[in-house]
Design an enzyme around this catalytic site. Structure first.
Site, short mmCIF file in Angstrom:
data_model
loop_
_atom_site.label_atom_id
_atom_site.label_comp_id
_atom_site.label_asym_id
_atom_site.label_seq_id
_atom_site.Cartn_x
_atom_site.Cartn_y
_atom_site.Cartn_z
N THR A 13 1.09 -1.30 -0.01
CA THR A 13 0.21 -0.40 0.25
C THR A 13 1.13 0.67 0.31
OG1 THR A 13 -1.89 1.34 0.75
CG2 THR A 13 -0.47 -0.07 2.50
N LYS A 14 0.16 2.36 -0.39
CA LYS A 14 0.77 4.05 -0.54
C LYS A 14 -0.05 4.91 0.49
CE LYS A 14 3.29 3.74 -4.99
NZ LYS A 14 3.80 4.22 -5.73
N LYS A 16 -1.03 6.47 3.26
CA LYS A 16 -0.51 6.69 4.55
C LYS A 16 -1.14 6.04 5.64
CE LYS A 16 2.71 9.73 2.98
NZ LYS A 16 3.25 11.54 3.20
N GLY A 17 -2.60 6.37 6.04
CA GLY A 17 -3.46 5.97 7.13
C GLY A 17 -4.00 4.46 7.54
N LYS A 18 -3.54 3.89 6.02
CA LYS A 18 -3.58 2.14 6.17
C LYS A 18 -1.90 1.38 7.32
CE LYS A 18 -6.28 1.39 2.63
NZ LYS A 18 -6.81 0.39 1.51
N ASP A 75 -7.39 -4.13 0.46
CA ASP A 75 -8.28 -3.69 -0.07
C ASP A 75 -9.44 -2.89 0.41
OD1 ASP A 75 -8.60 -2.19 -2.93
OD2 ASP A 75 -10.58 -3.40 -3.22
N SER A 76 -9.87 -1.87 0.69
CA SER A 76 -11.03 -1.94 1.49
C SER A 76 -11.27 -0.39 1.48
CB SER A 76 -10.85 -1.79 3.08
OG SER A 76 -9.66 -0.03 3.31
N GLY A 167 -9.91 8.99 4.93
CA GLY A 167 -11.00 8.44 4.40
C GLY A 167 -11.99 8.68 4.68
#
Length: 210
Positions: A13-14, A16-18, A75-76, A167
């Protein structure tokens, strides 16, 4: 022995929150999280799956094959009842490929408010909704895949609240907490969120000890 025996978890992932949430979750297990920010020469990934699980597997496999080590992918997204499940797999790019969180939130509110035109209501909660998270961990040496999914139910509110999260979190109201997702601490969010639920299921499959 767990596939994650090296004490490093690479997450495809890119976002940053994840990255922050994964790092927090795996830190309790003694794992260091690395992301695509640490590997800038990886191939571009086109998320063209029609489901969260398809996209998660594709990301995990592409990055794992490129690096030659197991990779975890997420993936969400948000599924809103009054919008027939939208934005769904397009959550991150709901308002366009280069959309910001603010752009996506504005489009979501506008779409729901358009549905309410002519309705005699001042209801601050616009629609039931749920966050969905699909995880896939792919090991290129064995070609094995481990998957898990988590959900959390809530409502879309007309009044954004909170400075945590990312998000759609400021618009996602949790009746059980009487707060939005963005009002929660990272510990509180991990305990009830879709990503937290999926991670707990995945960790149980991998038989990692807390």
């Amino acid at each position: 022995m767990s596939v994650l025996s090296g004490k490093i978890v690479i997450v495809a992932t890119k976002n940053k929150g994840k990255v922050k949430e994964f790092a927090h979750a795996f830190a309790t297990l003694g794992f260091e999280v690395r992301s695509m920010f640490d590997y800038p020469d990886l191939p571009e990934i086109v998320e063209d799956g029609t489901t969260f699980s398809q996209n998660a597997f594709k990301k995990a496999k592409i990055v794992a094959d490129a690096l030659g080590v197991p990779v975890l992918a997420d993936d969400s997204g948000l599924c809103v009842d009054r919008l027939d499940g939208e934005p769904g797999v397009y959550s991150a790019r709901y308002a366009g490929e280069q959309a910001t969180d603010a752009d996506n939130n504005a489009k979501l509110l506008n779409a729901l408010e358009q549905l309410q035109l002519g309705e005699d209501t001042e209801q601050p909660l616009l629609s039931p909704a749920r966050f969905v998270c699909s995880l896939a961990l792919y090991d290129p040496s064995s070609h094995q895949t481990w998957t898990a999914e988590g959900t959390v139910e809530g409502w879309i509110t007309t009044t954004p609240s909170g400075n945590s999260g990312f998000g759609y979190d400021p618009l996602f109201y949790l009746p059980t907490e009487q707060k939005t997702m963005a009002d929660l601490t990272i510990e509180q969010k991990q305990s009830i969120s879709h990503r937290g639920a999926a991670l707990r299921k995945l960790i149980a499959q991998l038989q990692l000890e807390v």
